[in-house]
Write a protein that holds these residues in place. Sequence first.
Motif, PDB file in Angstrom:
ATOM      1  N   TRP A  45     -18.942 -32.573 -64.919  1.00  0.00           N
ATOM      2  CA  TRP A  45     -20.003 -33.480 -64.487  1.00  0.00           C
ATOM      3  C   TRP A  45     -21.047 -33.649 -65.583  1.00  0.00           C
ATOM      4  N   THR A  46     -21.259 -32.604 -66.392  1.00  0.00           N
ATOM      5  CA  THR A  46     -22.251 -32.684 -67.463  1.00  0.00           C
ATOM      6  C   THR A  46     -21.844 -33.685 -68.539  1.00  0.00           C
ATOM      7  N   ALA A  47     -20.535 -33.916 -68.684  1.00  0.00           N
ATOM      8  CA  ALA A  47     -20.051 -34.923 -69.634  1.00  0.00           C
ATOM      9  C   ALA A  47     -20.094 -36.316 -69.020  1.00  0.00           C
ATOM     10  N   TRP A  48     -19.740 -36.422 -67.736  1.00  0.00           N
ATOM     11  CA  TRP A  48     -19.712 -37.742 -67.094  1.00  0.00           C
ATOM     12  C   TRP A  48     -21.074 -38.423 -67.105  1.00  0.00           C
ATOM     13  N   GLU A  58     -23.190 -42.341 -73.191  1.00  0.00           N
ATOM     14  CA  GLU A  58     -22.144 -42.793 -74.123  1.00  0.00           C
ATOM     15  C   GLU A  58     -20.751 -42.806 -73.505  1.00  0.00           C
ATOM     16  N   ASN A  59     -20.621 -42.278 -72.300  1.00  0.00           N
ATOM     17  CA  ASN A  59     -19.312 -42.240 -71.656  1.00  0.00           C
ATOM     18  C   ASN A  59     -19.152 -43.309 -70.570  1.00  0.00           C
ATOM     19  N   SER A  60     -20.148 -44.179 -70.429  1.00  0.00           N
ATOM     20  CA  SER A  60     -20.111 -45.164 -69.346  1.00  0.00           C
ATOM     21  C   SER A  60     -18.977 -46.176 -69.521  1.00  0.00           C
ATOM     22  N   LEU A  77     -14.200 -34.705 -73.309  1.00  0.00           N
ATOM     23  CA  LEU A  77     -15.582 -35.121 -73.554  1.00  0.00           C
ATOM     24  C   LEU A  77     -16.498 -33.907 -73.627  1.00  0.00           C
ATOM     25  N   TYR A  78     -16.322 -32.976 -72.688  1.00  0.00           N
ATOM     26  CA  TYR A  78     -17.142 -31.763 -72.684  1.00  0.00           C
ATOM     27  C   TYR A  78     -16.975 -30.986 -73.985  1.00  0.00           C
ATOM     28  N   ARG A  79     -15.723 -30.862 -74.448  1.00  0.00           N
ATOM     29  CA  ARG A  79     -15.487 -30.073 -75.655  1.00  0.00           C
ATOM     30  C   ARG A  79     -16.092 -30.728 -76.900  1.00  0.00           C
ATOM     31  N   SER A  80     -16.392 -32.036 -76.811  1.00  0.00           N
ATOM     32  CA  SER A  80     -17.008 -32.739 -77.934  1.00  0.00           C
ATOM     33  C   SER A  80     -18.535 -32.683 -77.896  1.00  0.00           C
ATOM     34  N   THR A  81     -19.106 -32.190 -76.797  1.00  0.00           N
ATOM     35  CA  THR A  81     -20.566 -32.132 -76.676  1.00  0.00           C
ATOM     36  C   THR A  81     -21.108 -30.902 -77.410  1.00  0.00           C
ATOM     37  N   PRO A  82     -22.396 -30.911 -77.739  1.00  0.00           N
ATOM     38  CA  PRO A  82     -23.002 -29.721 -78.342  1.00  0.00           C
ATOM     39  C   PRO A  82     -22.786 -28.468 -77.486  1.00  0.00           C
ATOM     40  N   GLN A  83     -22.830 -28.624 -76.159  1.00  0.00           N
ATOM     41  CA  GLN A  83     -22.598 -27.486 -75.273  1.00  0.00           C
ATOM     42  C   GLN A  83     -21.180 -26.944 -75.441  1.00  0.00           C
ATOM     43  N   GLY A 143     -11.898 -31.564 -78.961  1.00  0.00           N
ATOM     44  CA  GLY A 143     -12.022 -32.537 -77.882  1.00  0.00           C
ATOM     45  C   GLY A 143     -11.791 -33.942 -78.390  1.00  0.00           C
ATOM     46  N   CYS A 144     -12.247 -34.925 -77.619  1.00  0.00           N
ATOM     47  CA  CYS A 144     -12.132 -36.336 -77.983  1.00  0.00           C
ATOM     48  C   CYS A 144     -13.402 -37.058 -77.554  1.00  0.00           C
TER      49      CYS A 144
END
Length: 314
Positions: free
Chosen positions: A182-185, A189-191, A134-140, A149-150
């Motif tokens: 934690w920044t991805a959790w 959209e990840n709920s 999830l983190y690797r898919s974020t803009p960050q 990522g996924c």
Amino acid sequence: MQIQALAITLGVLAALSAAEAIQGFNYGSTNSDGSCRKYGDFKQLFERAKNLPRASGFTAARLYTSIQCGTSADPIEAYQAAIDTDTKILVGLWTSAGRYVFENELNALITAAKTLGTAFTDRVVGISVGSEDLYRSTPQGIANDAGPGCTAGEIQSYIGWMRDWIKGTLLEGKLITHVDTWTAWVLPENSELIQAIDFLGHNSFPYFEDARANAIEKAADNFWSAVAATESVAQGKDVWIIETGWPDTGPVRRDAVPSLDSAKTYWNTIGCSLFGKRGTFWYTLVDGATTEADLSFAITPNLNATPKFDLTCH
């Protein structure tokens, strides 16, 4: 069917209640020189973890993949090493290399369950579907060139696929998780992914968090605020600490300075507050292959079992 469902539910509850005692390290599939870790490598490392001077209870291993390095779908040799050293396992299935590779991950895991039997499956404390996807898919993550990522939806589909495959096997009823930052959790959209898992795997490294003051003196506040942020979206589910640590060598990141003193301080203030109280996998016992050759989170050198600093919890 009701009896079987009750048995699975009781098994999940028992596993969750036992989480406080789970304590270990993260282990990649490759050594620091890029070579594949073999049975003997894993066995030696698992024994080292269990016999650390002035530190006890490191009887679990978190893995990132179920596939033995250098093969397409052979079970990772860490599984046999875990059996022979009586080490618990948080299974890892890599999800960021596409459906074909994930199918190989499932094949390797199912093969291990069939060939190694309860000697393997009784030591499995959970199955992690993915790691920081999830983190690797974020803009960050994209900005940091973190790799492929996924999305949460993709991880959910992989979880459903896996649940179908392990149904009726010795792995049915095992706790299912996903590990991420934690920044991805905390992203809304990840709920739905959180709804699909049994507990959350939490990664946080105050050393890397250079968007805010991140000196070692701020590490405890930054770490626990990150845990609290994950818990705030966890829907009442447990949060296990899967990756955290502080490097003794590496580049300065804003206010964060790698040093042995800082690594020891982080161990004392963060690690010692976690060990024996919350499911925890420290990062890391020894360094694996890394893109930054001068960055080390290891508490022991690769070829020496003597810790770099005193591991006594004060």
